[in-house]
Design an enzyme around this catalytic site. Structure first.
Site, PDB file in Angstrom:
ATOM      1  N   LYS A   1       0.827  -1.203   0.000  1.00 52.41           N
ATOM      2  CA  LYS A   1       0.000   0.000   0.000  1.00 52.41           C
ATOM      3  C   LYS A   1       0.864   1.256   0.000  1.00 52.41           C
ATOM      4  O   LYS A   1       0.633   2.193  -0.774  1.00 52.41           O
ATOM      5  CB  LYS A   1      -0.926  -0.007   1.223  1.00 52.41           C
ATOM      6  CG  LYS A   1      -1.976   1.092   1.209  1.00 52.41           C
ATOM      7  CD  LYS A   1      -2.963   0.947   2.352  1.00 52.41           C
ATOM      8  CE  LYS A   1      -3.803  -0.299   2.191  1.00 52.41           C
ATOM      9  NZ  LYS A   1      -4.814  -0.466   3.248  1.00 52.41           N
TER      10      LYS A   1
ATOM     11  N   ARG B   1      -3.663   2.935   8.414  1.00 53.86           N
ATOM     12  CA  ARG B   1      -3.948   1.659   7.741  1.00 53.86           C
ATOM     13  C   ARG B   1      -2.702   0.792   7.679  1.00 53.86           C
ATOM     14  O   ARG B   1      -1.585   1.286   7.580  1.00 53.86           O
ATOM     15  CB  ARG B   1      -4.425   1.905   6.302  1.00 53.86           C
ATOM     16  CG  ARG B   1      -5.825   2.498   6.165  1.00 53.86           C
ATOM     17  CD  ARG B   1      -6.174   2.612   4.685  1.00 53.86           C
ATOM     18  NE  ARG B   1      -7.572   2.899   4.458  1.00 53.86           N
ATOM     19  CZ  ARG B   1      -8.056   4.125   4.231  1.00 53.86           C
ATOM     20  NH1 ARG B   1      -7.227   5.164   4.224  1.00 53.86           N
ATOM     21  NH2 ARG B   1      -9.337   4.309   4.013  1.00 53.86           N
TER      22      ARG B   1
ATOM     23  N   GLY C   1      -8.281  -7.408   4.286  1.00 51.00           N
ATOM     24  CA  GLY C   1      -9.146  -7.656   5.427  1.00 51.00           C
ATOM     25  C   GLY C   1      -8.486  -8.369   6.591  1.00 51.00           C
ATOM     26  O   GLY C   1      -9.135  -8.620   7.611  1.00 51.00           O
TER      27      GLY C   1
ATOM     28  N   MET D   1      -5.774  -7.308   8.412  1.00 51.29           N
ATOM     29  CA  MET D   1      -5.259  -6.427   9.461  1.00 51.29           C
ATOM     30  C   MET D   1      -6.180  -5.221   9.621  1.00 51.29           C
ATOM     31  O   MET D   1      -7.224  -5.142   8.986  1.00 51.29           O
ATOM     32  CB  MET D   1      -3.817  -6.051   9.150  1.00 51.29           C
ATOM     33  CG  MET D   1      -2.868  -7.242   9.274  1.00 51.29           C
ATOM     34  SD  MET D   1      -1.173  -6.852   8.852  1.00 51.29           S
ATOM     35  CE  MET D   1      -1.285  -6.663   7.080  1.00 51.29           C
TER      36      MET D   1
ATOM     37  N   ARG E   1      -3.876  -1.489  -5.994  1.00 51.58           N
ATOM     38  CA  ARG E   1      -3.080  -2.711  -5.846  1.00 51.58           C
ATOM     39  C   ARG E   1      -3.501  -3.668  -6.953  1.00 51.58           C
ATOM     40  O   ARG E   1      -4.582  -3.522  -7.523  1.00 51.58           O
ATOM     41  CB  ARG E   1      -3.293  -3.357  -4.482  1.00 51.58           C
ATOM     42  CG  ARG E   1      -4.724  -3.783  -4.206  1.00 51.58           C
ATOM     43  CD  ARG E   1      -4.906  -4.240  -2.771  1.00 51.58           C
ATOM     44  NE  ARG E   1      -6.308  -4.480  -2.453  1.00 51.58           N
ATOM     45  CZ  ARG E   1      -6.783  -4.603  -1.232  1.00 51.58           C
ATOM     46  NH1 ARG E   1      -5.974  -4.495  -0.202  1.00 51.58           N
ATOM     47  NH2 ARG E   1      -8.061  -4.831  -1.017  1.00 51.58           N
TER      48      ARG E   1
ATOM     49  N   HIS F   1      -3.108 -40.873   5.359  1.00 49.98           N
ATOM     50  CA  HIS F   1      -3.653 -41.755   4.325  1.00 49.98           C
ATOM     51  C   HIS F   1      -4.828 -41.096   3.618  1.00 49.98           C
ATOM     52  O   HIS F   1      -4.916 -41.077   2.384  1.00 49.98           O
ATOM     53  CB  HIS F   1      -4.088 -43.090   4.951  1.00 49.98           C
ATOM     54  CG  HIS F   1      -4.751 -44.021   3.988  1.00 49.98           C
ATOM     55  ND1 HIS F   1      -6.121 -44.060   3.808  1.00 49.98           N
ATOM     56  CD2 HIS F   1      -4.235 -44.922   3.107  1.00 49.98           C
ATOM     57  CE1 HIS F   1      -6.411 -44.949   2.871  1.00 49.98           C
ATOM     58  NE2 HIS F   1      -5.292 -45.489   2.443  1.00 49.98           N
TER      59      HIS F   1
ATOM     60  N   ARG G   1       6.923 -48.706  -7.365  1.00 50.33           N
ATOM     61  CA  ARG G   1       7.551 -48.997  -6.069  1.00 50.33           C
ATOM     62  C   ARG G   1       7.146 -50.385  -5.591  1.00 50.33           C
ATOM     63  O   ARG G   1       5.968 -50.734  -5.589  1.00 50.33           O
ATOM     64  CB  ARG G   1       7.116 -47.939  -5.044  1.00 50.33           C
ATOM     65  CG  ARG G   1       7.725 -48.126  -3.668  1.00 50.33           C
ATOM     66  CD  ARG G   1       7.291 -47.036  -2.702  1.00 50.33           C
ATOM     67  NE  ARG G   1       5.905 -47.190  -2.290  1.00 50.33           N
ATOM     68  CZ  ARG G   1       5.247 -46.303  -1.540  1.00 50.33           C
ATOM     69  NH1 ARG G   1       5.844 -45.193  -1.150  1.00 50.33           N
ATOM     70  NH2 ARG G   1       3.995 -46.519  -1.195  1.00 50.33           N
TER      71      ARG G   1
ATOM     72  N   GLU H   1      14.407 -41.809   1.528  1.00 48.34           N
ATOM     73  CA  GLU H   1      13.415 -41.381   2.514  1.00 48.34           C
ATOM     74  C   GLU H   1      13.894 -41.567   3.952  1.00 48.34           C
ATOM     75  O   GLU H   1      13.147 -41.339   4.902  1.00 48.34           O
ATOM     76  CB  GLU H   1      12.096 -42.131   2.294  1.00 48.34           C
ATOM     77  CG  GLU H   1      12.246 -43.613   2.081  1.00 48.34           C
ATOM     78  CD  GLU H   1      10.987 -44.275   1.525  1.00 48.34           C
ATOM     79  OE1 GLU H   1       9.882 -43.756   1.744  1.00 48.34           O
ATOM     80  OE2 GLU H   1      11.125 -45.320   0.872  1.00 48.34           O
TER      81      GLU H   1
ATOM     82  N   SER I   1      14.523 -41.283  -6.111  1.00 48.22           N
ATOM     83  CA  SER I   1      13.276 -40.528  -6.002  1.00 48.22           C
ATOM     84  C   SER I   1      13.123 -40.162  -4.524  1.00 48.22           C
ATOM     85  O   SER I   1      13.113 -41.058  -3.664  1.00 48.22           O
ATOM     86  CB  SER I   1      12.084 -41.365  -6.473  1.00 48.22           C
ATOM     87  OG  SER I   1      10.898 -40.604  -6.390  1.00 48.22           O
TER      88      SER I   1
ATOM     89  N   GLY J   1      11.430 -39.530  -1.371  1.00 42.60           N
ATOM     90  CA  GLY J   1      10.137 -39.737  -0.710  1.00 42.60           C
ATOM     91  C   GLY J   1      10.059 -38.798   0.483  1.00 42.60           C
ATOM     92  O   GLY J   1      10.341 -39.181   1.623  1.00 42.60           O
ATOM     93  N   THR J   2       9.693 -37.555   0.222  1.00 42.72           N
ATOM     94  CA  THR J   2       9.822 -36.525   1.262  1.00 42.72           C
ATOM     95  C   THR J   2       8.767 -36.628   2.355  1.00 42.72           C
ATOM     96  O   THR J   2       8.918 -35.985   3.397  1.00 42.72           O
ATOM     97  CB  THR J   2       9.797 -35.116   0.631  1.00 42.72           C
ATOM     98  OG1 THR J   2       8.682 -35.014  -0.255  1.00 42.72           O
ATOM     99  CG2 THR J   2      11.078 -34.842  -0.127  1.00 42.72           C
ATOM    100  N   ASN J   3       7.712 -37.429   2.144  1.00 40.13           N
ATOM    101  CA  ASN J   3       6.778 -37.652   3.252  1.00 40.13           C
ATOM    102  C   ASN J   3       7.502 -38.363   4.394  1.00 40.13           C
ATOM    103  O   ASN J   3       7.518 -37.908   5.537  1.00 40.13           O
ATOM    104  CB  ASN J   3       5.582 -38.501   2.812  1.00 40.13           C
ATOM    105  CG  ASN J   3       4.766 -37.833   1.734  1.00 40.13           C
ATOM    106  OD1 ASN J   3       4.904 -36.653   1.470  1.00 40.13           O
ATOM    107  ND2 ASN J   3       3.896 -38.600   1.104  1.00 40.13           N
ATOM    108  N   ASP J   4       8.113 -39.512   4.071  1.00 39.80           N
ATOM    109  CA  ASP J   4       8.849 -40.256   5.096  1.00 39.80           C
ATOM    110  C   ASP J   4      10.131 -39.543   5.501  1.00 39.80           C
ATOM    111  O   ASP J   4      10.523 -39.580   6.670  1.00 39.80           O
ATOM    112  CB  ASP J   4       9.170 -41.671   4.604  1.00 39.80           C
ATOM    113  CG  ASP J   4       8.084 -42.675   4.981  1.00 39.80           C
ATOM    114  OD1 ASP J   4       7.516 -42.537   6.081  1.00 39.80           O
ATOM    115  OD2 ASP J   4       7.787 -43.579   4.177  1.00 39.80           O
TER     116      ASP J   4
ATOM    117  N   CYS K   1       8.857 -37.685  -5.194  1.00 41.87           N
ATOM    118  CA  CYS K   1       7.518 -38.256  -5.323  1.00 41.87           C
ATOM    119  C   CYS K   1       6.695 -38.098  -4.048  1.00 41.87           C
ATOM    120  O   CYS K   1       5.606 -38.633  -3.939  1.00 41.87           O
ATOM    121  CB  CYS K   1       7.578 -39.732  -5.724  1.00 41.87           C
ATOM    122  SG  CYS K   1       8.383 -40.770  -4.486  1.00 41.87           S
TER     123      CYS K   1
ATOM    124  N   TYR L   1      12.739 -34.160 -12.302  1.00 48.08           N
ATOM    125  CA  TYR L   1      11.270 -34.152 -12.364  1.00 48.08           C
ATOM    126  C   TYR L   1      10.683 -34.070 -10.967  1.00 48.08           C
ATOM    127  O   TYR L   1      11.347 -34.369  -9.962  1.00 48.08           O
ATOM    128  CB  TYR L   1      10.739 -35.402 -13.088  1.00 48.08           C
ATOM    129  CG  TYR L   1      10.922 -36.707 -12.357  1.00 48.08           C
ATOM    130  CD1 TYR L   1       9.980 -37.130 -11.406  1.00 48.08           C
ATOM    131  CD2 TYR L   1      12.018 -37.531 -12.600  1.00 48.08           C
ATOM    132  CE1 TYR L   1      10.139 -38.324 -10.720  1.00 48.08           C
ATOM    133  CE2 TYR L   1      12.189 -38.725 -11.922  1.00 48.08           C
ATOM    134  CZ  TYR L   1      11.251 -39.117 -10.983  1.00 48.08           C
ATOM    135  OH  TYR L   1      11.413 -40.292 -10.301  1.00 48.08           O
TER     136      TYR L   1
END
Length: 876
Positions: free
Chosen positions: A23, A93, A102, A104, A337, A456, A618, A747, A766, A768-771, A833, A853
């Site tokens: 702003k 402001r 909206g 702040m 803006r 899951h 896998r 992983e 690959s 496995g960024t979850n684990d 993945c 990838y």
């Protein structure tokens, strides 16, 4: 050099967004463009950061600078704070560098007190206007600065209108408003224990502190987390001379967009109210008029405004959202803006701006928020119906889209109701498990009490494109009675509820949804994106339908096919369970022989759907106990099938229980213990590839076999030997030439740290960024949702590390593995993945790190394509 904490609008410019906020930078830019902007000054984002560093206090240095700039503003305006004869009134402001509409706080008419309001009334000759401004100021200051709340004030206004027999605020007289101001001050004293401040400098100091404080209010914190805005940015504060839209019928205020924010049509769009202040338009206190009506009522002001609008759009080269005030016939611009817009409008505007020669194709790709694409890929709620429906609860927005249906409490009932009754159902569960897959498939939406963004339920729902709200710990389920309570309401089986998977909101009634329709501009913009990105985008898909859907969205291969998801189908679960409880290798092979043709058929279907694109499969990953029956009838049926005593089977099931199954007997450990499982799966993969290649000789089928949860190169060597011996024998026996790759998921932290050793055996990694996230942080991705809110509140974390990659810790492991892997095998193929493969900020990290990838759920493929293009454009 001494920091400059305060800038006049005339001292700044549009490039100073980080310091002045959006702003402030835009007010400075409009000032430089010679537009009619009420003058003022901006207190910088650095002052906000300093405020928090000083224990939420404005220090002496910053206070003295603010007072210095108040004097400068008084000189420019020819008015003085608190001067009864010629008072200066200001608005205060917020203005962060990223637009947060909206989120702040704002205060108008600051500088009024009992003395000033009297002289103000005389000076303007308009006592009604003066007392209207005063009661608004007391109301806003009490609410925003002292947190008294709004309800008392709104109640007093309604009572006054009832007493006077009127319906509009504008019908109240000066005397009525004077009485309201006195009542408001009494309420302030009653709640705060002190008189309403009369010194304008005290008022200003309180207001500035309130705006700084609002940077950390709950709605702002939530908005920042949803939009990846760091807490460290802070907000600027804009102090601006007041202009008044409530001085009578020649004054007014409004909001306008240079294009329609819903459709993207190039047409001035907006609303205004005469004899009003800005909050009246937003709050809906009165019904506003359309901007076209201004053309009829005041053609001169309309023409001036129209010219400014398109001068601003041309200058900023984007659709503008503007606030304006007309004071006694004179136009003032209060803000501009880049306007918020729907996903469909964003695509149309980007393409139109290219056609109009205003921006390049590259700039069009860069101006779309990838996350916005969710809105056009999934069903959405009817906007009007949603506005009139307060939610009864909120949880994690685990899979986007809108869903409405009748509540059921089991996967079996979800299937039964959907198939036999033709019902639209919402599956409500404590948590889902792989056994629920069929019911999840038939459900319109999924609601869980436990679980996080990579639970899951979340992962499977995203893969299917099904709306999911996860981890609603406020729900109390009574599964026997088939009811749940939330937000003071009891919902029974068969009752309608609605879920918004984009916000996490839960509604206790049916809300109409609209189907997703891809606008014409979508394919055009995505084609541009594909020109600029360098990373490939694959999909996580376990069925031919998922694979075909992903290809429709532009997937260039499968980065993760989870074979375990195939095992829960009715035609194979019995054989899977037989395999698990087998006592001997011979029994196990017998069960695996039953599974082989089924798995082979699965893989053939996937190869067919992908039409020669790469497919990474896998090997079996989850703990075996997940496949075992828990219901007495199922246990009895399995015992009979296998010729076992029920007690013996129950003992076997109990023996497979693990205290921490996610770190237990799973992944490559299964193939080390039972190599025949790896043999069967490799056989199915290779035979399916051979059959598909023969059927389609022009396709280049190259199976990529992925060994999960490797932590030691010797594990990799052993399981790889099982795979290659089986594959090579099959290929030779078939008399065909078939290439295949063997790689692993990274992983485990140990795998990342020893990636140079593992890369000697693995042809691809690959991530496995979850684990990997779970193992690095040391907490369960299914349970973390129960305590992460406390971490956000205490500013330990700003984001869910399972939704947005932790680039500092987990990212360092990824970077290490990439560097080590390339040192041992320069041509190693690198991908991701985990669920992070569909998150834009994580995709940018993957691009910078040199991955080839990303792979994500089918409905996230367009998001990943766009984010990958933006990452490439940004790096050039």
């Amino acid at each position: 050099m001494e920091k400059k904490f305060v800038y006049l609008f005339s001292e700044g410019n549009g490039s100073m967004r980080e310091l002045l906020g959006g702003k402030g930078a835009n007010l400075a830019e409009m000032t430089n463009l010679g537009m009619p902007v009420p003058q003022g000054f901006t207190i910088t984002t650095e002052a906000c950061t300093q405020y928090y560093a000083d224990g939420e206090e404005i220090n002496g240095e910053i206070k003295s600078k603010i007072l210095e700039y108040v004097k400068k503003l008084e000189g420019m305006a020819g008015k003085k704070f608190g001067d009864p004869e010629n008072p200066l009134l200001v608005s205060v402001r917020s203005g962060a560098r990223a637009s947060m509409p909206g989120m702040m706080d704002t205060i108008l008419n600051l500088g009024l007190n009992d003395t000033v309001v009297e002289s103000f009334a005389k000076k303007t000759g308009n006592p009604r206007f003066a007392y209207d401004s005063y009661r608004r100021f007391i109301q806003m200051y009490s609410d925003v600065v002292m947190e008294v709340g709004k309800s008392y004030f709104e109640k007093r206004i309604d009572e006054m209108k009832n007493q006077k027999g009127v319906t509009q605020d504008t019908e109240l007289t000066a005397e009525d408003l004077k009485k309201l101001a006195a009542q408001f001050k009494d309420e302030y004293k009653n709640k705060v224990g002190a008189d309403f401040p009369s010194d304008p400098i005290d008022q200003l100091t309180g207001a500035i502190q309130a705006v700084f404080r609002s940077w950390d209010n709950p709605r702002a914190v939530y908005y920042r987390r949803m939009n990846d805005i760091p807490a460290s940015w802070g907000t600027a504060v804009n102090v601006q001379s007041m202009v008044f839209g409530n001085m009578g019928d020649t004054s007014g205020t409004g909001v306008a967009f240079s294009r329609n924010p819903s459709t993207g049509e190039r047409k001035l769009y907006g609303e205004f109210l005469m004899n009003a202040q800005g909050e009246d338009v937003v709050a809906g206190v009165r019904t506003p008029q359309t901007i076209e009506q201004m053309k009829e009522q005041n053609p001169a002001v309309y023409e001036e405004f129209y010219n400014i609008v398109y001068k601003l759009e041309k200058h900023y080269r984007d659709m503008q959202d503007m606030e304006f005030t007309i004071e006694e016939g004179k136009l003032y611009m209060l803000q501009t803006r880049n306007g918020k817009r729907t996903a469909a409008a964003a695509l149309k505007i980007a393409c139109d701006l290219v056609d109009e020669g205003m921006i390049s194709e590259k700039e069009a790709v860069s101006m779309i928020d990838p996350k916005q694409l969710d809105a056009i890929l999934h069903p959405q709620f009817d906007a009007a119906a949603l506005k009139a429906s307060p939610p009864i609860g909120r949880a994690l927005p685990a899979s986007p889209g809108a869903a409405c249906g009748q509540v059921v409490f089991s996967a079996e009932d979800a299937t039964e109701w959907a198939v036999n009754k033709g019902a639209s159902v919402i599956l409500v569960r404590m948590e889902t498990s792989p056994e629920d897959i069929e019911g999840m498939h038939y459900a319109k939406g999924i609601l869980t009490v436990r679980g996080g963004m990579t639970s899951h339920a979340a992962v499977v729902a995203r893969g299917m494109g099904t709306c999911c709200v996860a981890g609603c710990g406020d729900i109390r389920i009574d599964e026997e009675a088939k009811t749940f309570t939330l937000g003071g309401e009891t919902i029974k089986e068969g009752d309608y509820i609605s879920l918004d998977g984009s916000t996490g909101n839960i509604y206790g009634k049916a809300i109409e949804t609209t189907d997703a329709v891809l606008p014409e501009a979508f394919s055009r913009l995505m084609a541009w994106a594909d020109q600029y990105r360098t990373m490939k985008v694959r999909t996580n898909a376990d069925t031919p339908d998922d694979a075909r859907n992903a290809v429709r969205f532009g997937a260039e291969g499968i980065g993760l096919c989870r074979t375990e998801h195939m095992f829960f189908e009715a035609d194979r679960i019995a054989a899977v369970r037989e395999m698990i409880v087998s006592e001997t290798t011979e029994q196990r092979r017998k069960a695996l022989d039953k599974l082989l043709p089924i798995q082979r058929g699965d893989f053939e279907g996937i190869y067919e759907a992908m039409q020669g694109r790469p497919v990474t499969i896998r090997l079996l990953d989850p703990p075996l106990h997940e496949f075992l029956p828990t219901e007495e009838d199922d246990i009895a049926a399995l015992a009979k099938e296998m010729g076992l005593a029920e007690d013996k089977l129950k003992a076997k099931i109990a023996s497979l229980h693990e205290f921490n199954p996610m770190m237990g007997h799973r992944g490559c450990r299964l193939d080390v213990t039972y190599p025949e499982i790896g043999e069967m799966q490799t056989t199915a993969i290779i035979q399916a590839a051979v059959n598909t290649q023969k059927k389609h000789p022009d396709w280049d089928i190259v199976p990529e076999i992925m060994i999960p949860l490797v932590g030691d190169v010797k594990e990799m060597q052993y399981v790889k030997s099982v795979v290659t011996e089986t594959a090579d024998k099959l290929i030779a026996g078939a008399g065909v030439k078939l290439n295949y790759l063997v790689g692993t998921m990274i992983e485990l932290p140990r795998a990342a740290l020893t990636a140079d050793e593992i890369a000697k055996e693995a042809q691809f990694f690959s991530f496995g960024t979850n684990d990997l996230t779970q193992m690095t942080f040391g907490f369960s991705r299914d349970d973390a949702g129960s305590f992460l809110d406390a971490y956000y509140d205490k500013k330990i974390y700003e984001n869910d590390p399972f939704a947005r990659l932790d680039q500092t810790g987990v990212g360092k492991l990824v970077e290490t593995a990439v560097k080590l892997g390339k040192s041992a095998r320069p041509d190693i193929k690198l991908g991701i993945c985990g669920e992070h493969g569909g998150d834009p900020s994580s995709i940018e990290f993957c691009h910078r790190t040199g991955l080839h990838y990303v792979s994500c759920s089918p409905f996230r493929v367009p998001i990943a394509r766009l984010a990958a293009a933006q990452a490439a454009i940004k790096q050039k």
